[in-house]
Write a protein that holds these residues in place. Structure first.
Motif, PDB file in Angstrom:
ATOM      1  N   PRO A   1      17.302  20.258  -9.274  1.00 15.22           N
ATOM      2  CA  PRO A   1      17.649  20.947 -10.518  1.00 15.22           C
ATOM      3  C   PRO A   1      18.909  20.399 -11.187  1.00 15.22           C
ATOM      4  CG  PRO A   1      18.124  22.339  -8.637  1.00 15.22           C
ATOM      5  CD  PRO A   1      17.435  21.109  -8.112  1.00 15.22           C
ATOM      6  N   ASP A   2      19.790  19.782 -10.434  1.00 11.44           N
ATOM      7  CA  ASP A   2      21.013  19.237 -11.023  1.00 11.44           C
ATOM      8  C   ASP A   2      20.747  17.962 -11.822  1.00 11.44           C
ATOM      9  OD1 ASP A   2      22.510  21.305  -9.882  1.00 11.44           O
ATOM     10  OD2 ASP A   2      22.795  20.162  -8.029  1.00 11.44           O
ATOM     11  N   GLN A   3      19.761  17.187 -11.394  1.00 13.67           N
ATOM     12  CA  GLN A   3      19.454  15.913 -12.035  1.00 13.67           C
ATOM     13  C   GLN A   3      18.164  15.950 -12.860  1.00 13.67           C
ATOM     14  OE1 GLN A   3      21.540  13.229 -11.841  1.00 13.67           O
ATOM     15  NE2 GLN A   3      22.918  14.609 -10.747  1.00 13.67           N
ATOM     16  N   ASP A   4      17.452  17.085 -12.837  1.00 15.76           N
ATOM     17  CA  ASP A   4      16.147  17.197 -13.514  1.00 15.76           C
ATOM     18  C   ASP A   4      15.186  16.088 -13.062  1.00 15.76           C
ATOM     19  OD1 ASP A   4      16.925  19.458 -14.871  1.00 15.76           O
ATOM     20  OD2 ASP A   4      17.461  18.391 -16.699  1.00 15.76           O
ATOM     21  N   ILE A   5      15.098  15.909 -11.746  1.00 15.74           N
ATOM     22  CA  ILE A   5      14.216  14.892 -11.163  1.00 15.74           C
ATOM     23  C   ILE A   5      13.257  15.572 -10.190  1.00 15.74           C
ATOM     24  CG2 ILE A   5      14.098  12.866  -9.645  1.00 15.74           C
ATOM     25  CD1 ILE A   5      16.762  11.993 -10.766  1.00 15.74           C
ATOM     26  N   ILE A   6      11.995  15.155 -10.236  1.00 13.10           N
ATOM     27  CA  ILE A   6      11.046  15.548  -9.201  1.00 13.10           C
ATOM     28  C   ILE A   6      10.930  14.358  -8.248  1.00 13.10           C
ATOM     29  CG2 ILE A   6       9.055  14.866 -10.621  1.00 13.10           C
ATOM     30  CD1 ILE A   6       7.452  17.045  -9.110  1.00 13.10           C
ATOM     31  N   TRP A   7      11.165  14.630  -6.966  1.00 10.94           N
ATOM     32  CA  TRP A   7      11.035  13.619  -5.929  1.00 10.94           C
ATOM     33  C   TRP A   7       9.708  13.828  -5.213  1.00 10.94           C
ATOM     34  CZ3 TRP A   7      14.238   9.670  -5.908  1.00 10.94           C
ATOM     35  CH2 TRP A   7      15.517   9.829  -6.443  1.00 10.94           C
ATOM     36  N   ILE A   8       8.940  12.747  -5.046  1.00 14.00           N
ATOM     37  CA  ILE A   8       7.622  12.829  -4.420  1.00 14.00           C
ATOM     38  C   ILE A   8       7.582  11.868  -3.235  1.00 14.00           C
ATOM     39  CG2 ILE A   8       5.137  12.577  -4.772  1.00 14.00           C
ATOM     40  CD1 ILE A   8       5.752  12.957  -7.808  1.00 14.00           C
ATOM     41  N   TYR A   9       7.196  12.408  -2.078  1.00 16.59           N
ATOM     42  CA  TYR A   9       7.083  11.619  -0.849  1.00 16.59           C
ATOM     43  C   TYR A   9       5.617  11.259  -0.679  1.00 16.59           C
ATOM     44  CZ  TYR A   9       8.259  10.339   4.016  1.00 16.59           C
ATOM     45  OH  TYR A   9       8.467   9.675   5.208  1.00 16.59           O
ATOM     46  N   LEU A  10       5.263  10.071  -1.138  1.00 21.31           N
ATOM     47  CA  LEU A  10       3.885   9.596  -1.058  1.00 21.31           C
ATOM     48  C   LEU A  10       3.584   9.123   0.355  1.00 21.31           C
ATOM     49  CD1 LEU A  10       3.898   7.430  -4.287  1.00 21.31           C
ATOM     50  CD2 LEU A  10       2.732   9.624  -3.985  1.00 21.31           C
ATOM     51  N   GLN A  11       2.366   9.373   0.782  1.00 22.11           N
ATOM     52  CA  GLN A  11       1.933   8.909   2.100  1.00 22.11           C
ATOM     53  C   GLN A  11       0.457   8.585   2.048  1.00 22.11           C
ATOM     54  OE1 GLN A  11       2.246  11.800   5.235  1.00 22.11           O
ATOM     55  NE2 GLN A  11       1.893  10.307   6.826  1.00 22.11           N
ATOM     56  N   GLY A  12       0.092   7.437   2.586  1.00 17.15           N
ATOM     57  CA  GLY A  12      -1.312   7.061   2.665  1.00 17.15           C
ATOM     58  C   GLY A  12      -2.038   7.864   3.725  1.00 17.15           C
ATOM     59  N   GLN A  13      -3.355   7.746   3.709  1.00 17.45           N
ATOM     60  CA  GLN A  13      -4.158   8.460   4.704  1.00 17.45           C
ATOM     61  C   GLN A  13      -5.454   7.709   4.911  1.00 17.45           C
ATOM     62  OE1 GLN A  13      -4.731  12.663   4.077  1.00 17.45           O
ATOM     63  NE2 GLN A  13      -6.648  12.657   5.174  1.00 17.45           N
ATOM     64  N   GLU A  14      -5.598   7.099   6.081  1.00 17.79           N
ATOM     65  CA  GLU A  14      -6.841   6.393   6.394  1.00 17.79           C
ATOM     66  C   GLU A  14      -7.993   7.393   6.379  1.00 17.79           C
ATOM     67  OE1 GLU A  14      -8.663   3.501   9.837  1.00 17.79           O
ATOM     68  OE2 GLU A  14      -6.552   4.006   9.852  1.00 17.79           O
ATOM     69  N   GLY A  15      -9.084   6.999   5.763  1.00 20.08           N
ATOM     70  CA  GLY A  15     -10.242   7.876   5.680  1.00 20.08           C
ATOM     71  C   GLY A  15     -10.247   8.757   4.448  1.00 20.08           C
ATOM     72  N   PHE A  16      -9.153   8.756   3.678  1.00 21.94           N
ATOM     73  CA  PHE A  16      -9.107   9.580   2.464  1.00 21.94           C
ATOM     74  C   PHE A  16     -10.055   9.049   1.410  1.00 21.94           C
ATOM     75  CE2 PHE A  16      -7.173  10.262  -1.779  1.00 21.94           C
ATOM     76  CZ  PHE A  16      -7.368  11.619  -1.864  1.00 21.94           C
ATOM     77  N   TRP A  17     -10.094   7.722   1.263  1.00 25.03           N
ATOM     78  CA  TRP A  17     -10.932   7.119   0.226  1.00 25.03           C
ATOM     79  C   TRP A  17     -12.389   7.138   0.644  1.00 25.03           C
ATOM     80  CZ3 TRP A  17      -7.883   7.442  -3.473  1.00 25.03           C
ATOM     81  CH2 TRP A  17      -6.543   7.128  -3.346  1.00 25.03           C
ATOM     82  N   ASP A  18     -13.230   7.452  -0.289  1.00 24.51           N
ATOM     83  CA  ASP A  18     -14.675   7.441  -0.072  1.00 24.51           C
ATOM     84  C   ASP A  18     -15.232   6.223  -0.795  1.00 24.51           C
ATOM     85  OD1 ASP A  18     -17.322   7.870   0.265  1.00 24.51           O
ATOM     86  OD2 ASP A  18     -17.387   9.790  -0.768  1.00 24.51           O
ATOM     87  N   ALA A  19     -15.324   5.109  -0.078  1.00 22.13           N
ATOM     88  CA  ALA A  19     -15.695   3.852  -0.718  1.00 22.13           C
ATOM     89  C   ALA A  19     -17.172   3.784  -1.073  1.00 22.13           C
ATOM     90  CB  ALA A  19     -15.332   2.689   0.202  1.00 22.13           C
ATOM     91  N   ASP A  20     -18.017   4.547  -0.381  1.00 21.75           N
ATOM     92  CA  ASP A  20     -19.462   4.550  -0.654  1.00 21.75           C
ATOM     93  C   ASP A  20     -20.042   3.140  -0.706  1.00 21.75           C
ATOM     94  OD1 ASP A  20     -19.698   7.337  -0.782  1.00 21.75           O
ATOM     95  OD2 ASP A  20     -19.148   7.371  -2.893  1.00 21.75           O
ATOM     96  N   ASN A  21     -19.557   2.267   0.217  1.00 23.72           N
ATOM     97  CA  ASN A  21     -20.042   0.883   0.254  1.00 23.72           C
ATOM     98  C   ASN A  21     -20.013   0.229  -1.125  1.00 23.72           C
ATOM     99  OD1 ASN A  21     -20.557   0.917   3.051  1.00 23.72           O
ATOM    100  ND2 ASN A  21     -22.396   2.104   2.664  1.00 23.72           N
ATOM    101  N   PHE A  22     -18.876   0.378  -1.783  1.00 24.59           N
ATOM    102  CA  PHE A  22     -18.684  -0.120  -3.147  1.00 24.59           C
ATOM    103  C   PHE A  22     -18.937  -1.621  -3.249  1.00 24.59           C
ATOM    104  CE2 PHE A  22     -17.169   0.489  -7.342  1.00 24.59           C
ATOM    105  CZ  PHE A  22     -16.381  -0.599  -7.672  1.00 24.59           C
ATOM    106  N   HIS A  23     -18.519  -2.383  -2.228  1.00 26.23           N
ATOM    107  CA  HIS A  23     -18.746  -3.826  -2.208  1.00 26.23           C
ATOM    108  C   HIS A  23     -19.545  -4.181  -0.971  1.00 26.23           C
ATOM    109  CE1 HIS A  23     -16.173  -4.727  -5.599  1.00 26.23           C
ATOM    110  NE2 HIS A  23     -15.332  -3.831  -5.124  1.00 26.23           N
ATOM    111  N   GLU A  24     -20.736  -4.688  -1.174  1.00 24.07           N
ATOM    112  CA  GLU A  24     -21.620  -5.006  -0.053  1.00 24.07           C
ATOM    113  C   GLU A  24     -20.945  -5.994   0.899  1.00 24.07           C
ATOM    114  OE1 GLU A  24     -26.056  -6.867   0.604  1.00 24.07           O
ATOM    115  OE2 GLU A  24     -25.534  -5.991  -1.337  1.00 24.07           O
ATOM    116  N   GLY A  25     -21.066  -5.728   2.191  1.00 24.58           N
ATOM    117  CA  GLY A  25     -20.515  -6.618   3.190  1.00 24.58           C
ATOM    118  C   GLY A  25     -19.152  -6.208   3.709  1.00 24.58           C
ATOM    119  N   PHE A  26     -18.548  -5.175   3.121  1.00 26.10           N
ATOM    120  CA  PHE A  26     -17.247  -4.688   3.576  1.00 26.10           C
ATOM    121  C   PHE A  26     -17.415  -3.334   4.243  1.00 26.10           C
ATOM    122  CE2 PHE A  26     -16.085  -7.627   0.253  1.00 26.10           C
ATOM    123  CZ  PHE A  26     -14.953  -8.250   0.752  1.00 26.10           C
ATOM    124  N   GLY A  27     -16.654  -3.085   5.294  1.00 24.83           N
ATOM    125  CA  GLY A  27     -16.633  -1.763   5.914  1.00 24.83           C
ATOM    126  C   GLY A  27     -15.902  -0.780   5.014  1.00 24.83           C
TER     127      GLY A  27
END
Length: 101
Positions: free
Chosen positions: A57-83
């Motif tokens: 509140p003193d600086q009017d900044i929102i701080w965001i702690y980003l973190q990846g997560q394996e398995g979050f993305w649903d690739a749906d075999n978007f590119h053939e030949g890749f897991g």
């Protein structure tokens, strides 16, 4: 940011009078998203394991702690030949910071 070991803390200007909602969403499948949780202080944020945010509140900044997560993305075999995990490299995500109400 594919795995939980991938992390970053970013800050943006934010009006302290507006309660934020922070969401990370997969572009190609909008129903695949995470809502980040709020912490009380920046110190709490840095002690968290990620996927959190806090307001300075003193600086009017929102701080965001980003973190990846394996398995979050649903690739749906978007590119053939890749897991599904390899294919996630072709996916995009969006970070949305919006008013909660």
């Amino acid at each position: 940011m594919f795995t939980e070991e991938h992390r970053a803390i970013v800050g943006f200007l934010w009006d302290r009078d507006i309660t934020p909602r922070v969401v990370v969403r997969q572009v190609s499948k909008s129903s695949n998203f995470m809502v980040y949780e709020s912490t009380n202080t920046f110190d709490d944020l840095t002690q968290a394991s990620g996927k959190t945010f806090t307001l300075d509140p003193d600086q009017d900044i929102i701080w965001i702690y980003l973190q990846g997560q394996e398995g979050f993305w649903d690739a749906d075999n978007f590119h053939e030949g890749f897991g599904p995990f390899e294919d996630a490299g072709y996916q995009s995500m969006t970070l949305v910071v919006e008013p909660a109400n």
